[in-house]
Design a protein around this motif. Structure first.
Motif, PDB file in Angstrom:
ATOM      1  N   TYR A   6       0.831  -1.199   0.000  1.00  0.00           N
ATOM      2  CA  TYR A   6       0.000   0.000   0.000  1.00  0.00           C
ATOM      3  C   TYR A   6       0.866   1.249   0.000  1.00  0.00           C
ATOM      4  O   TYR A   6       0.435   2.301  -0.461  1.00  0.00           O
ATOM      5  N   VAL A   7       2.058   1.121   0.583  1.00  0.00           N
ATOM      6  CA  VAL A   7       3.042   2.207   0.577  1.00  0.00           C
ATOM      7  C   VAL A   7       4.382   1.593   0.173  1.00  0.00           C
ATOM      8  O   VAL A   7       4.620   0.409   0.387  1.00  0.00           O
ATOM      9  N   PRO A   8       5.263   2.380  -0.425  1.00  0.00           N
ATOM     10  CA  PRO A   8       6.539   1.824  -0.875  1.00  0.00           C
ATOM     11  C   PRO A   8       7.517   1.602   0.281  1.00  0.00           C
ATOM     12  O   PRO A   8       7.452   2.277   1.311  1.00  0.00           O
ATOM     13  N   LEU A   9       8.397   0.656   0.088  1.00  0.00           N
ATOM     14  CA  LEU A   9       9.532   0.474   0.995  1.00  0.00           C
ATOM     15  C   LEU A   9      10.571   1.504   0.579  1.00  0.00           C
ATOM     16  O   LEU A   9      11.135   1.421  -0.511  1.00  0.00           O
ATOM     17  N   THR A  10      10.796   2.491   1.428  1.00  0.00           N
ATOM     18  CA  THR A  10      11.716   3.560   1.070  1.00  0.00           C
ATOM     19  C   THR A  10      13.164   3.099   1.190  1.00  0.00           C
ATOM     20  O   THR A  10      13.474   2.155   1.915  1.00  0.00           O
TER      21      THR A  10
END
Length: 84
Positions: free
Chosen positions: A42-46
């Motif tokens: 749902y959100v990127p792995l930074t």
């Protein structure tokens, strides 16, 4: 040398170290909900978080390769038992 892995690798890495999402979150300095959102993409792995986890868990490119090999072996064993 930086170690590159994706959000899809996080559950495999957690299993290798025997830690749950809450424990990984504490190591990474984020919430369990955030780790869950990363794993579900749902959100990127930074890059920052990946680098932090790599440093704190000492994940080298060699260790990551070993972790992935072990996962493949586990999956092959499961397939073997499902077929037989």
């Amino acid at each position: 040398m930086k170690t590159y892995y994706s959000a899809q690798d996080l559950p495999v890495i957690r299993k290798y170290f025997g830690i749950n999402q809450e424990q990984m979150a504490r190591i990474a300095g984020v919430t369990q909900a955030y780790i869950s959102m990363i794993e579900r993409q749902y959100v990127p792995l930074t890059h920052t978080l990946r680098d932090r986890l790599s440093a704190r868990l000492n994940i080298t490119p060699e260790l990551l390769a070993e972790i992935k090999r072990e996962q493949v072996v586990r999956e092959e064993k499961i397939q073997h038992y499902l077929i037989n």
